[in-house]
Design a protein around this motif. Structure first.
Motif, PDB file in Angstrom:
ATOM      1  N   LEU A   1       8.460   2.321  13.812  1.00  9.36           N
ATOM      2  CA  LEU A   1       8.208   0.991  13.255  1.00  9.36           C
ATOM      3  C   LEU A   1       8.519   0.976  11.759  1.00  9.36           C
ATOM      4  O   LEU A   1       8.325   1.974  11.080  1.00  9.36           O
ATOM      5  N   PRO A   2       8.985  -0.155  11.252  1.00 11.03           N
ATOM      6  CA  PRO A   2       9.253  -0.228   9.816  1.00 11.03           C
ATOM      7  C   PRO A   2       7.966  -0.029   9.016  1.00 11.03           C
ATOM      8  O   PRO A   2       6.907  -0.526   9.396  1.00 11.03           O
ATOM      9  N   THR A   3       8.078   0.682   7.892  1.00 13.57           N
ATOM     10  CA  THR A   3       6.877   1.041   7.148  1.00 13.57           C
ATOM     11  C   THR A   3       6.150  -0.164   6.569  1.00 13.57           C
ATOM     12  O   THR A   3       4.937  -0.125   6.419  1.00 13.57           O
ATOM     13  N   VAL A   4       6.893  -1.226   6.258  1.00 11.22           N
ATOM     14  CA  VAL A   4       6.238  -2.412   5.696  1.00 11.22           C
ATOM     15  C   VAL A   4       5.171  -2.916   6.671  1.00 11.22           C
ATOM     16  O   VAL A   4       4.043  -3.236   6.296  1.00 11.22           O
ATOM     17  N   VAL A   5       5.554  -2.975   7.939  1.00 12.80           N
ATOM     18  CA  VAL A   5       4.667  -3.487   8.965  1.00 12.80           C
ATOM     19  C   VAL A   5       3.495  -2.529   9.175  1.00 12.80           C
ATOM     20  O   VAL A   5       2.329  -2.928   9.175  1.00 12.80           O
ATOM     21  N   VAL A   6       3.826  -1.254   9.330  1.00 18.59           N
ATOM     22  CA  VAL A   6       2.800  -0.269   9.625  1.00 18.59           C
ATOM     23  C   VAL A   6       1.824  -0.138   8.469  1.00 18.59           C
ATOM     24  O   VAL A   6       0.610  -0.084   8.671  1.00 18.59           O
ATOM     25  N   GLY A   7       2.355  -0.124   7.263  1.00 18.13           N
ATOM     26  CA  GLY A   7       1.493   0.009   6.102  1.00 18.13           C
ATOM     27  C   GLY A   7       0.458  -1.099   6.072  1.00 18.13           C
ATOM     28  O   GLY A   7      -0.724  -0.863   5.834  1.00 18.13           O
ATOM     29  N   SER A   8       0.919  -2.287   6.362  1.00 19.39           N
ATOM     30  CA  SER A   8       0.031  -3.439   6.351  1.00 19.39           C
ATOM     31  C   SER A   8      -1.013  -3.333   7.463  1.00 19.39           C
ATOM     32  O   SER A   8      -2.199  -3.626   7.257  1.00 19.39           O
TER      33      SER A   8
ATOM     34  N   PHE B   1       8.275  14.522   2.473  1.00 20.12           N
ATOM     35  CA  PHE B   1       8.857  14.837   1.165  1.00 20.12           C
ATOM     36  C   PHE B   1       9.669  13.653   0.654  1.00 20.12           C
ATOM     37  O   PHE B   1       9.692  13.356  -0.532  1.00 20.12           O
ATOM     38  N   THR B   2      10.341  12.970   1.572  1.00 17.81           N
ATOM     39  CA  THR B   2      11.190  11.841   1.175  1.00 17.81           C
ATOM     40  C   THR B   2      10.518  10.508   1.477  1.00 17.81           C
ATOM     41  O   THR B   2      11.169   9.476   1.558  1.00 17.81           O
ATOM     42  N   SER B   3       9.197  10.520   1.638  1.00 15.90           N
ATOM     43  CA  SER B   3       8.468   9.311   2.023  1.00 15.90           C
ATOM     44  C   SER B   3       8.626   8.201   0.984  1.00 15.90           C
ATOM     45  O   SER B   3       8.551   8.441  -0.216  1.00 15.90           O
ATOM     46  N   PHE B   4       8.856   7.003   1.476  1.00 14.64           N
ATOM     47  CA  PHE B   4       9.080   5.883   0.564  1.00 14.64           C
ATOM     48  C   PHE B   4       8.075   4.761   0.815  1.00 14.64           C
ATOM     49  O   PHE B   4       7.174   4.525   0.021  1.00 14.64           O
ATOM     50  N   GLY B   5       8.200   4.124   1.939  1.00 14.18           N
ATOM     51  CA  GLY B   5       7.376   2.945   2.234  1.00 14.18           C
ATOM     52  C   GLY B   5       5.890   3.228   2.278  1.00 14.18           C
ATOM     53  O   GLY B   5       5.087   2.499   1.688  1.00 14.18           O
ATOM     54  N   ALA B   6       5.510   4.293   2.967  1.00 17.26           N
ATOM     55  CA  ALA B   6       4.089   4.591   3.116  1.00 17.26           C
ATOM     56  C   ALA B   6       3.445   4.863   1.763  1.00 17.26           C
ATOM     57  O   ALA B   6       2.354   4.377   1.463  1.00 17.26           O
ATOM     58  N   VAL B   7       4.133   5.633   0.937  1.00 19.70           N
ATOM     59  CA  VAL B   7       3.594   5.958  -0.381  1.00 19.70           C
ATOM     60  C   VAL B   7       3.485   4.697  -1.223  1.00 19.70           C
ATOM     61  O   VAL B   7       2.494   4.455  -1.915  1.00 19.70           O
ATOM     62  N   GLN B   8       4.499   3.851  -1.110  1.00 21.25           N
ATOM     63  CA  GLN B   8       4.511   2.643  -1.924  1.00 21.25           C
ATOM     64  C   GLN B   8       3.369   1.694  -1.551  1.00 21.25           C
ATOM     65  O   GLN B   8       2.696   1.160  -2.430  1.00 21.25           O
ATOM     66  N   ILE B   9       3.165   1.519  -0.261  1.00 18.53           N
ATOM     67  CA  ILE B   9       2.169   0.543   0.167  1.00 18.53           C
ATOM     68  C   ILE B   9       0.751   1.077   0.036  1.00 18.53           C
ATOM     69  O   ILE B   9      -0.136   0.391  -0.446  1.00 18.53           O
TER      70      ILE B   9
ATOM     71  N   LEU C   1       9.683  11.543  -5.214  1.00 20.93           N
ATOM     72  CA  LEU C   1      11.040  11.654  -5.731  1.00 20.93           C
ATOM     73  C   LEU C   1      11.915  10.519  -5.192  1.00 20.93           C
ATOM     74  O   LEU C   1      12.716   9.923  -5.904  1.00 20.93           O
ATOM     75  N   GLU C   2      11.719  10.236  -3.904  1.00 24.71           N
ATOM     76  CA  GLU C   2      12.499   9.195  -3.245  1.00 24.71           C
ATOM     77  C   GLU C   2      12.263   7.827  -3.909  1.00 24.71           C
ATOM     78  O   GLU C   2      13.189   7.073  -4.142  1.00 24.71           O
ATOM     79  N   VAL C   3      10.999   7.530  -4.198  1.00 24.66           N
ATOM     80  CA  VAL C   3      10.669   6.263  -4.860  1.00 24.66           C
ATOM     81  C   VAL C   3      11.344   6.215  -6.228  1.00 24.66           C
ATOM     82  O   VAL C   3      11.891   5.192  -6.637  1.00 24.66           O
ATOM     83  N   GLU C   4      11.311   7.342  -6.934  1.00 26.05           N
ATOM     84  CA  GLU C   4      11.892   7.398  -8.272  1.00 26.05           C
ATOM     85  C   GLU C   4      13.419   7.211  -8.214  1.00 26.05           C
ATOM     86  O   GLU C   4      13.986   6.503  -9.045  1.00 26.05           O
ATOM     87  N   ILE C   5      14.066   7.821  -7.218  1.00 28.66           N
ATOM     88  CA  ILE C   5      15.522   7.646  -7.067  1.00 28.66           C
ATOM     89  C   ILE C   5      15.831   6.175  -6.802  1.00 28.66           C
ATOM     90  O   ILE C   5      16.752   5.601  -7.382  1.00 28.66           O
ATOM     91  N   TYR C   6      15.018   5.574  -5.936  1.00 30.26           N
ATOM     92  CA  TYR C   6      15.213   4.159  -5.633  1.00 30.26           C
ATOM     93  C   TYR C   6      15.100   3.314  -6.895  1.00 30.26           C
ATOM     94  O   TYR C   6      15.933   2.464  -7.181  1.00 30.26           O
ATOM     95  N   ARG C   7      14.042   3.590  -7.665  1.00 33.54           N
ATOM     96  CA  ARG C   7      13.810   2.810  -8.884  1.00 33.54           C
ATOM     97  C   ARG C   7      14.958   2.968  -9.865  1.00 33.54           C
ATOM     98  O   ARG C   7      15.459   1.985 -10.418  1.00 33.54           O
ATOM     99  N   GLN C   8      15.366   4.226 -10.097  1.00 28.33           N
ATOM    100  CA  GLN C   8      16.423   4.479 -11.074  1.00 28.33           C
ATOM    101  C   GLN C   8      17.740   3.847 -10.629  1.00 28.33           C
ATOM    102  O   GLN C   8      18.509   3.363 -11.450  1.00 28.33           O
ATOM    103  N   THR C   9      18.001   3.852  -9.319  1.00 30.50           N
ATOM    104  CA  THR C   9      19.268   3.307  -8.834  1.00 30.50           C
ATOM    105  C   THR C   9      19.212   1.788  -8.737  1.00 30.50           C
ATOM    106  O   THR C   9      20.000   1.078  -9.354  1.00 30.50           O
ATOM    107  N   ALA C  10      18.259   1.290  -7.938  1.00 33.21           N
ATOM    108  CA  ALA C  10      18.278  -0.125  -7.596  1.00 33.21           C
ATOM    109  C   ALA C  10      17.728  -0.994  -8.709  1.00 33.21           C
ATOM    110  O   ALA C  10      18.132  -2.138  -8.863  1.00 33.21           O
ATOM    111  N   GLU C  11      16.785  -0.482  -9.503  1.00 38.57           N
ATOM    112  CA  GLU C  11      16.195  -1.319 -10.548  1.00 38.57           C
ATOM    113  C   GLU C  11      16.918  -1.177 -11.878  1.00 38.57           C
ATOM    114  O   GLU C  11      17.251  -2.152 -12.516  1.00 38.57           O
TER     115      GLU C  11
END
Lengths: 358, 576
Positions: free
Chosen positions: B120-127, B220-228, B237-247
């Motif tokens: 399941l997508p993490t957005v949904v599960v996190g919520s 190690f590469t967790s993104f959605g769960a950590v964020q929510i 690290l994954e969140v940081e890569i996302y931030r540096q790239t996309a933001e």
């Protein structure tokens, strides 16, 4: 053994067949001839099918839409593919990212038909017409009417109000580094208190118990007590969201209520203006120009509010009753020049992070 | 297996040169696939970050890695992954045992259901997860226990997501281990625990290591769960890569961090390869149906009920919350959100997604991705299990076996590289004919297959490697061609693993979000993309529709996994 291998073979054949079918069904969209014009945008872009079909019929172009994640990601995607763009027109670069895109030379100047109906305040690239303003929206603190009525407190109206003790621990906002409403709210405080004063404001806001979560979904759906989706389980009656959120709360409600269950603190708003432009290196420049004209046309502009929950840029575009009845008109939103934002963006976010999150 | 006399007569033993040729031949397709759709795009985007005017800027490593914020992110990434992996093994290994060795009503359904969170997508599960451990959540209402924005919420969510990885990877093999070996050891005087430790544990070793490695990689590469669940104070690290790239579009920093993540993942993989090599043994595999029985005695019943309780609390309750929310309309429970989804199909908007359309898109993409992943991963797994090369007099084969080991690791790398890196990489590298795939339908299944291949390889390798090599040799001596050896010896033994692999690849494709949202066309959204679009808007209707679509996604995933459970033949006689 024979039976099982037949089952396996059937399963594999089904998988292969399905993918072949799917490929067939999709092959039509792959070819981008001169009769196709491609719009590149972010996830929030929407348009009514009938409105789009009318354009396709009138112009003879078939419109293909490509979306590239949230607004920031879509703009960066366009910057990375600069010179060999994915499409002909980009929709959705806002004033917080605008000067990065202009600086990179993403756009070919074109003065779209109907631009004279767009108020001058929205035309941030007036001299050169590299981009065209297409819509705007305000990011403001929303409040839960029920909560403030029950506690017999007046809801806050301005940035200053949020520092008052009676609003202590009531506000939830988003992380500036990962959420665009969060960043817009921070930019609003910078516009209001200046480059020297905003950090002092946030220190006081922190002392008054502001809470930060990472994304709009968590802030609004999980924490905000006024969100119907949260079923009143949220514990914060104040949230940073959009001026169009109250009309959205009414959407689909039967019977329609007298007023929206949530309101907007009009003195806390930061205005986001979204622009579109002809991408440099577009393969179908003629079609792109026609598409830009269409995006400024009344037909598209009047479709904007209910599709994207923002306001049309054209002043003569009719706004639906949902907006006029339940929405709030923001007279004096804060804003910042795009160049200033681009120049300081990263540094501001870093300063904000170490000030508020640590 | 009886070979026809004429075939024996034509027998010739394949020489080492031919063996190498076959191996390289098998590897050609996976290598080409990875070179084109993984290595090339990632190298392109990392190269753009590290090159300035044609000059490599390696000094950036020092600058980035000495930033205390980055050091903090690195430290948090490592320790939360280690803790999550430990906790997942602790909670899920008893579950793997229960699923492998016990028969109980509803077992197949439950086995399919526990795999649903994973896809399941993490957005949904996190919520949904917040509704269990968050404020005002179930635990809060019952006992005043709240875990949101604490590390515990992240760790538990990681268990929630990865429970199925352990149950399936370890349980799949455990079910086929011959219990008589353990019984024999006990007959010879070993205690219950000693017999388990000496006989079963070593046999399970590779599977446990594989499962632990996967869980570590995901966390190690967790993104959605950590964020929510972690709020803004915890970043991987994954969140940081996302931030540096996309933001920030700070490609140099993102490139350095991507390479750091690469190095870390390679290190883990090397460790894994080493463990597997030490533990590799030919196992005696028996049909799963022969090893499972109804629980006997108080101990086994307690274990079964305990496992069911854990599954209920940790996995089913958050899922049930999703379903509950999808039915909870403004005027009490009802199917209002579902019917509004149907009317959305006819509504005048490109935004309104007909759920059936999104479902069909998801299934079509998933089927294509599964087919690609099975071909690529199957060939790769076959290449990796060809009989070990003997060292020639000149050490001639040494480089080949090293190359093969490197290949093994390469297959896992997509799991360790962030979707945004791959997505931006696709954008800047696959942008010219004949490979201008940026707007092609195939981009989505290709990206999803990248994530599916490691599952196929990891699920199949332990079983393939456990096939007794002497069987293959015997077949080869009797004159069977390598293809025939594979078909007659390996295939019957790995059919079940193949089906599980297909199920995983398919389910992963259904739930894949990070890459899909980047490249899916708006007229063909998948279910997760449609859910995310709805969740990003205010109002009860949008939220309810998102929950309804999530429930549909959940049911489809469970159904897909259940079908695969059923495909598994019930009568095993003569198969193994």
């Amino acid at each position: 053994m024979r039976t099982t291998s037949r089952i396996t073979a059937t399963a594999v054949a089904a998988a292969v067949g399905m993918s072949a079918l799917a490929a067939c069904g999709a092959s039509g969209g792959g070819s981008a001839g001169a009769k196709t014009v491609t719009l590149v945008s972010h996830d929030s872009f929407n348009v009514s099918k009938s409105v789009l079909a009318a354009f396709e019929k009138e112009s003879g172009y078939k419109v293909r839409i490509l979306k590239g994640g949230d607004a920031g990601k879509a703009v960066n995607q366009a910057i990375l593919s600069k010179g060999n763009p994915q499409g002909d027109v980009f929709f959705g670069i806002d004033n917080t990212l605008l000067s990065r895109g202009l600086h990179e030379g993403l756009f070919t100047p074109y003065r779209a038909k109907g631009l004279d109906k767009v108020p001058a305040a929205l035309q941030l690239d007036k001299g050169e017409h590299r981009v065209t303003p297409l819509d705007y929206g305000d990011i403001c603190v929303n409040y839960d009417r029920g909560y403030f009525a029950r506690h017999k407190i007046a809801p806050p109206k301005s940035f200053d109000d949020l520092l008052e003790p009676r609003y202590k621990g009531l506000l939830v906002t988003e992380n500036s580094a990962t959420s665009s409403p969060g960043l817009a709210f921070q930019l609003g405080t910078i516009a209001k208190y200046g480059q020297d004063g905003w950090q002092g404001y946030w220190k006081k806001l922190k002392a008054n118990g502001v809470e930060v979560v990472d994304g709009w979904e968590q802030a609004y759906n999980d924490r905000f007590s006024g969100s119907a989706a949260g079923k009143g389980k949220g514990d914060k009656p104040l949230v940073v969201s959009y001026a169009s959120s109250p009309p959205a709360e009414v959407l689909g409600k039967k019977p329609a209520p007298e007023e929206a269950p949530t309101g907007v603190a009009a003195g806390t708003c930061f205005r986001q203006i979204e622009f579109g432009g002809l991408l440099k290196g577009a393969k179908n420049e003629k079609g792109g120009k026609a598409l830009l004209d269409f995006l400024v046309s009344r037909k598209f502009q009047e479709d904007v509010p209910l599709q994207m929950f923002v306001n049309p840029a054209r002043e003569d575009a009719k706004v639906p009753q949902l907006f006029t009845k339940y929405g709030t008109t923001i007279d004096k939103p804060t804003t910042l020049p795009p160049e200033t934002i681009t120049k300081n963006r990263e540094q501001w976010i870093k300063q904000w992070s170490s000030l508020v999150l640590k | 297996m009886v070979l026809a006399r004429s075939e024996v007569a034509r027998s010739r033993r394949p020489g080492p040169v031919r063996g190498t040729a076959v191996r390289l031949g098998l590897m050609a397709v996976p290598l080409a696939f990875f070179a084109l759709f993984f290595a090339y795009p990632v190298v392109a985007i990392v190269g753009r970050g590290l090159k300035d005017g044609g000059q490599w800027q390696l000094g950036r490593f020092g600058a980035v890695l000495s930033d205390p914020d980055i050091v903090h992110v690195l430290w948090f990434t490592v320790w939360q992954a280690a803790a999550s992996t430990g906790l997942t093994l602790l909670i899920a290994l008893p579950g793997a045992y229960v699923f492998a060795r016990f028969d109980f009503p509803g077992k197949q359904l439950l086995r399919a259901v526990v795999a649903v969170p994973f896809v399941l997508p993490t957005v949904v599960v996190g919520s949904a997860f917040l509704a269990l451990v968050g404020r005002g959540g179930l635990l809060d209402e019952l006992w005043g226990v709240r875990l949101d924005t604490s590390v515990w919420a992240i760790l538990l969510a990681h268990v929630f997501f990865n429970y199925a990885v352990v149950v399936r990877t370890v349980g799949g093999l455990w079910a086929q281990l011959d219990p008589r070996q353990e019984e024999a050891a006990r007959m010879l005087g070993a205690g219950r625990f000693a017999a388990w430790r000496r006989v079963t544990l070593p046999a399970l070793g590779p599977a446990v290591a594989a499962a632990a490695l996967m869980v570590f990689l995901f966390t190690f590469t967790s993104f959605g769960a950590v964020q929510i669940l972690g709020g803004p104070t915890f970043a991987t690290l994954e969140v940081e890569i996302y931030r540096q790239t996309a933001e920030f579009l700070d490609l140099p920093t993102a490139a350095v961090l991507t390479l750091v993540q690469f190095a870390a993942v390679l290190g883990v993989l090397a460790l894994h390869a080493w463990t597997v090599r030490r533990r590799e043994t030919a196992l005696r595999l028996v049909p799963a149906s022969q090893t499972a029985h109804r629980p006997r005695g108080r101990g086994q019943w307690t274990l079964l009920w305990g496992t069911l309780a854990v599954i209920t609390l940790l996995l089913l309750v958050p899922l049930a919350v999703l379903v509950e929310r999808s039915f909870a309309g403004p005027h009490g429970y009802g199917a209002g959100f579902y019917t509004s989804l149907r009317s959305a199909a006819t509504a005048d908007s490109t935004f309104a997604v007909a759920p059936l359309d999104a479902l069909w898109n998801s299934l079509a993409y998933g089927a294509a991705a599964t087919a690609i992943a099975l071909v690529v991963g199957g060939l790769a797994a076959a290449a990796l299990t060809l009989p070990r090369l003997r060292r020639g007099p000149m050490g001639r084969t040494a480089w080949i076996s090293r190359f093969v080991r490197g290949f093994d690791a390469l297959l896992m790398l997509p799991l360790g590289v962030s979707a945004v890196t791959v997505g931006f990489g696709f954008l800047i590298s696959l942008d010219a004919p004949p490979l201008d795939l940026r707007a092609s339908w195939w981009l989505v299944p290709l990206a999803q297959a990248l994530v599916g291949v490691p599952f196929v390889v990891r699920t199949m390798l332990p079983v393939l490697r456990a096939v007794d090599g002497r069987l293959r040799e015997a077949a080869a001596v009797l004159g069977a061609s390598p293809w025939r050896v594979w078909r007659e010896v390996d295939l019957p033994m790995v059919r079940r693993a193949l089906l599980i692999a297909a199920g995983f690849a398919f389910a992963v494709s259904l739930g894949e979000f990070g890459a899909t949202v980047f490249i899916a066309r708006p007229d063909q959204p998948t279910l997760p993309v449609a859910v995310a679009r709805l969740l990003g808007r205010a109002g009860e209707l949008n939220y309810g529709q998102a929950m309804a679509l999530s429930t549909i996604l959940m049911v489809v995933c469970a159904a897909a996994l259940l079908v695969l459970e059923r495909l598994r033949p019930l009568d095993h006689s003569g198969e193994f």
